[in-house]
Design a protein around this motif. Structure first.
Motif, mmCIF file in Angstrom:
data_model
loop_
_atom_site.group_PDB
_atom_site.id
_atom_site.type_symbol
_atom_site.label_atom_id
_atom_site.label_comp_id
_atom_site.label_asym_id
_atom_site.label_seq_id
_atom_site.Cartn_x
_atom_site.Cartn_y
_atom_site.Cartn_z
ATOM 1 N N TYR A 82 36.911 -36.625 -63.673
ATOM 2 C CA TYR A 82 36.264 -36.212 -65.044
ATOM 3 C C TYR A 82 36.355 -34.789 -65.273
ATOM 4 O O TYR A 82 36.440 -34.315 -66.273
ATOM 5 C CB TYR A 82 34.973 -36.922 -65.064
ATOM 6 C CG TYR A 82 34.305 -36.492 -66.588
ATOM 7 C CD1 TYR A 82 34.711 -37.512 -67.527
ATOM 8 C CD2 TYR A 82 33.394 -35.582 -66.738
ATOM 9 C CE1 TYR A 82 34.095 -37.126 -68.953
ATOM 10 C CE2 TYR A 82 32.976 -35.302 -67.763
ATOM 11 C CZ TYR A 82 33.167 -36.173 -68.879
ATOM 12 O OH TYR A 82 32.578 -35.650 -70.193
ATOM 13 N N ASN A 85 40.857 -33.359 -65.020
ATOM 14 C CA ASN A 85 41.856 -33.823 -65.659
ATOM 15 C C ASN A 85 41.752 -32.940 -67.030
ATOM 16 O O ASN A 85 41.002 -32.591 -67.499
ATOM 17 C CB ASN A 85 41.356 -35.172 -66.189
ATOM 18 C CG ASN A 85 42.532 -35.959 -67.112
ATOM 19 O OD1 ASN A 85 43.398 -35.115 -67.138
ATOM 20 N ND2 ASN A 85 42.271 -37.025 -67.578
ATOM 21 N N TYR A 87 44.541 -33.219 -69.862
ATOM 22 C CA TYR A 87 44.594 -33.637 -71.265
ATOM 23 C C TYR A 87 45.319 -35.205 -71.001
ATOM 24 O O TYR A 87 45.932 -35.525 -71.853
ATOM 25 C CB TYR A 87 45.559 -32.837 -71.925
ATOM 26 C CG TYR A 87 46.797 -32.273 -71.159
ATOM 27 C CD1 TYR A 87 47.908 -33.184 -71.136
ATOM 28 C CD2 TYR A 87 46.868 -31.024 -71.015
ATOM 29 C CE1 TYR A 87 48.844 -32.870 -70.471
ATOM 30 C CE2 TYR A 87 48.229 -30.528 -70.576
ATOM 31 C CZ TYR A 87 49.237 -31.388 -70.156
ATOM 32 O OH TYR A 87 50.344 -30.917 -69.705
ATOM 33 N N GLU A 89 45.429 -38.546 -71.421
ATOM 34 C CA GLU A 89 44.646 -39.583 -71.728
ATOM 35 C C GLU A 89 44.712 -40.941 -70.872
ATOM 36 O O GLU A 89 43.833 -41.834 -70.781
ATOM 37 C CB GLU A 89 45.155 -40.059 -73.141
ATOM 38 C CG GLU A 89 45.179 -39.003 -74.285
ATOM 39 C CD GLU A 89 43.633 -38.678 -74.794
ATOM 40 O OE1 GLU A 89 42.815 -39.843 -74.554
ATOM 41 O OE2 GLU A 89 43.498 -37.613 -75.316
ATOM 42 N N GLY A 92 41.948 -41.259 -68.436
ATOM 43 C CA GLY A 92 40.622 -41.355 -69.011
ATOM 44 C C GLY A 92 39.858 -40.411 -69.401
ATOM 45 O O GLY A 92 40.549 -39.158 -69.678
ATOM 46 N N PRO A 93 38.526 -40.389 -69.757
ATOM 47 C CA PRO A 93 37.927 -39.427 -70.492
ATOM 48 C C PRO A 93 37.756 -38.178 -69.553
ATOM 49 O O PRO A 93 37.988 -38.279 -68.119
ATOM 50 C CB PRO A 93 36.476 -40.045 -70.585
ATOM 51 C CG PRO A 93 36.437 -41.279 -69.668
ATOM 52 C CD PRO A 93 37.666 -41.879 -69.337
ATOM 53 N N ARG A 94 37.295 -36.884 -70.128
ATOM 54 C CA ARG A 94 37.423 -35.887 -69.304
ATOM 55 C C ARG A 94 36.396 -34.829 -69.914
ATOM 56 O O ARG A 94 36.077 -34.957 -71.015
ATOM 57 C CB ARG A 94 38.921 -35.259 -69.256
ATOM 58 C CG ARG A 94 39.281 -34.420 -70.390
ATOM 59 C CD ARG A 94 40.737 -34.838 -70.470
ATOM 60 N NE ARG A 94 41.204 -36.104 -70.797
ATOM 61 C CZ ARG A 94 41.463 -36.599 -71.892
ATOM 62 N NH1 ARG A 94 41.497 -36.002 -73.113
ATOM 63 N NH2 ARG A 94 41.627 -37.878 -72.073
ATOM 64 N N HIS A 95 36.327 -33.834 -69.047
ATOM 65 C CA HIS A 95 35.198 -32.950 -69.552
ATOM 66 C C HIS A 95 35.717 -32.122 -70.601
ATOM 67 O O HIS A 95 37.045 -31.586 -70.542
ATOM 68 C CB HIS A 95 35.010 -31.681 -68.228
ATOM 69 C CG HIS A 95 33.944 -30.786 -68.636
ATOM 70 N ND1 HIS A 95 32.731 -30.941 -68.965
ATOM 71 C CD2 HIS A 95 33.994 -29.602 -68.728
ATOM 72 C CE1 HIS A 95 32.061 -29.799 -69.162
ATOM 73 N NE2 HIS A 95 32.745 -28.796 -69.134
ATOM 74 N N PRO A 96 35.223 -31.673 -71.898
ATOM 75 C CA PRO A 96 35.976 -30.921 -72.811
ATOM 76 C C PRO A 96 36.272 -29.545 -72.448
ATOM 77 O O PRO A 96 35.556 -28.724 -71.818
ATOM 78 C CB PRO A 96 34.630 -30.726 -73.846
ATOM 79 C CG PRO A 96 33.559 -31.753 -73.599
ATOM 80 C CD PRO A 96 33.948 -31.988 -72.046
#
Ligand SMILES: [Fe+2]
Length: 422
Positions: A82, A85, A87, A89, A92-96
């Motif tokens: 998380y 990663n 970019y 997709e 899965g989701p990732r830290h902004p």
């Protein structure tokens, strides 16, 4: 993964281990002098902390090689996917991205430990990698080299914003000036049909292919990049205050941002100084101008009665040159474009803006799966840059290489070479 040419990371498992160790070691060398805070802070959403670069490049190897290809491998810490990663997709989701500077944990020491454990496992598994996915190893190594350059340019941006003007390396860029530079000469180039794109000899990113024919009209290219001395003339001639020279978006950008010179420049009386990774130094008139946006490059070309080259014009001219020559990154140390007594080469020093939008070549297909997100999804709103810079690890770039940035971005070592129709 058919979109990356598979010839590289060539050789035996032993040779792959040596290539892997060399690339991984340079990343650690680059951060050796950084404090925990230096490696953690983030100066803008476009830039990432050094610590994040170290972890993300390790995540890439851990995810796409160890997890996907080494039987029985277990992630070091599943939570880190998380965090690191970038970019993808499909992962899965990732830290902004704009909040990467908030990651005060894990510590720099923990990230380096993570790197070393990934290295250890990958070195042990290199026989499997050589057998099953050498092209993914090549992608991982080339990916890490891209992040080495970003690490340096992001660090420069961070230090520039510190009023103490920290220097990553104490010594200066070692230019030995002042120099006298002759006016640029014009070199007539090949016209008619030329072959463009990676032809399959060695590693290339997917966006460099497929190779295809392209028709070039009669044109000439300058025999060297635009220098700082020429940029002084542009400024003195009110180039930044003459709307007729600028693209509409560029003129809006110059005014909104109050731009009066390249990024990292400041006036020192009648002279200019520039911030470097070795602190503030006088601008060397003979060195290539760097840290300009596409808007500035385009306005300068208009002022000079010329234009930007297309990416195909640039590539055709560089195909017979040695991409390992020129001012490029060899080791941790001062990084700055330099005057070259001998012109002629087109690699190193500054990435050269072209007037070509970054779009897929005819027949381009992104690979299946997460690595297919590497380049293809960024093919809008950006322009192609060619040739590598003083911060590009030597051996990384080639004639078909397509770097890309948005037209306002200029924290990379970006410059230009003029072109004209003949
Ligand atoms: Fe990345």
């Amino acid at each position: 993964m058919d979109s990356v040419t598979s010839e590289t990371a060539t050789g035996s498992a032993e040779e792959l281990r040596a290539q892997f160790l060399a690339v991984r070691a340079l990343s650690l060398d680059l951060v050796r002098g950084l404090s925990e805070a230096d490696a953690t802070a983030q100066s803008m959403p476009d830039a990432s902390p050094a610590k994040w670069h170290l972890a993300h490049t390790s995540w890439f190897f851990e995810t796409f090689l160890l997890r996907d290809h080494v039987p029985g491998y277990r992630l070091q810490d599943p939570r880190w996917a998380y965090l690191f990663n970038s970019y993808y997709e499909a992962e899965g989701p990732r830290h902004p991205r704009p909040q990467r500077g908030l990651l005060t944990r894990p510590s720099l020491a923990e990230v380096i430990d993570y790197r070393l454990r990934v290295d250890e496992t990958l070195l042990e598994a290199m026989d499997i990698v050589a057998e099953r996915c050498p092209q993914l190893l090549a992608l991982g190594l080339n990916h890490e080299q891209q992040h080495q350059e970003l690490l340096l340019t992001d660090l420069k941006h961070l230090f520039f914003h510190n009023p103490l003007s920290p220097a990553a390396w104490a010594e200066g860029p070692g230019n030995g000036g002042p120099h006298y530079v002759q006016a640029a000469g014009w070199l007539p180039q090949a016209e008619g049909l030329v072959s463009i794109g990676a032809a399959g000899n060695g590693f290339a990113f997917d966006c460099e292919g497929p190779a295809h024919l392209h028709f070039l009209r009669p044109h000439a290219l300058a025999d060297r990049p635009v220098t700082n001395a020429e940029w002084f003339d542009f400024i003195d001639d009110n180039g930044y205050a003459t709307p007729s020279l600028w693209l509409s978006d560029g003129w809006a950008w110059v005014n909104a941002q109050s731009v009066e010179g390249p990024l990292y420049w400041r006036r020192d009386g009648r002279d200019w100084e520039q911030f470097t990774l070795s602190g503030w130094h006088h601008v060397d008139p003979a060195a290539p101008v760097a840290h300009i946006s596409l808007y500035e490059a385009d306005a300068f070309a208009a002022w000079a009665g010329a234009r930007l080259p297309t990416e195909q014009e640039w590539e055709a001219a560089a195909q017979q040159m040695n991409p390992a020559e020129g001012v490029q990154l060899d080791a941790a140390g001062p990084v700055q474009p330099r005057f070259l007594a001998e012109s002629g080469g087109m690699f190193g020093n500054v990435w050269e803006w072209t007037g070509s939008p970054y779009r897929p070549y005819p027949g381009f297909r992104a690979a299946a799966g997460a690595v297919g997100e590497y380049n293809g999804k960024f093919m809008n709103g950006q322009f192609v840059l060619k040739g590598g810079s003083c911060a590009t690890p030597r051996g990384h770039v080639r004639a078909s290489y397509r770097n890309f940035f948005e037209p306002h971005q200029r924290w990379q070592f970006t410059g230009l070479r003029l072109a004209k129709d003949v």
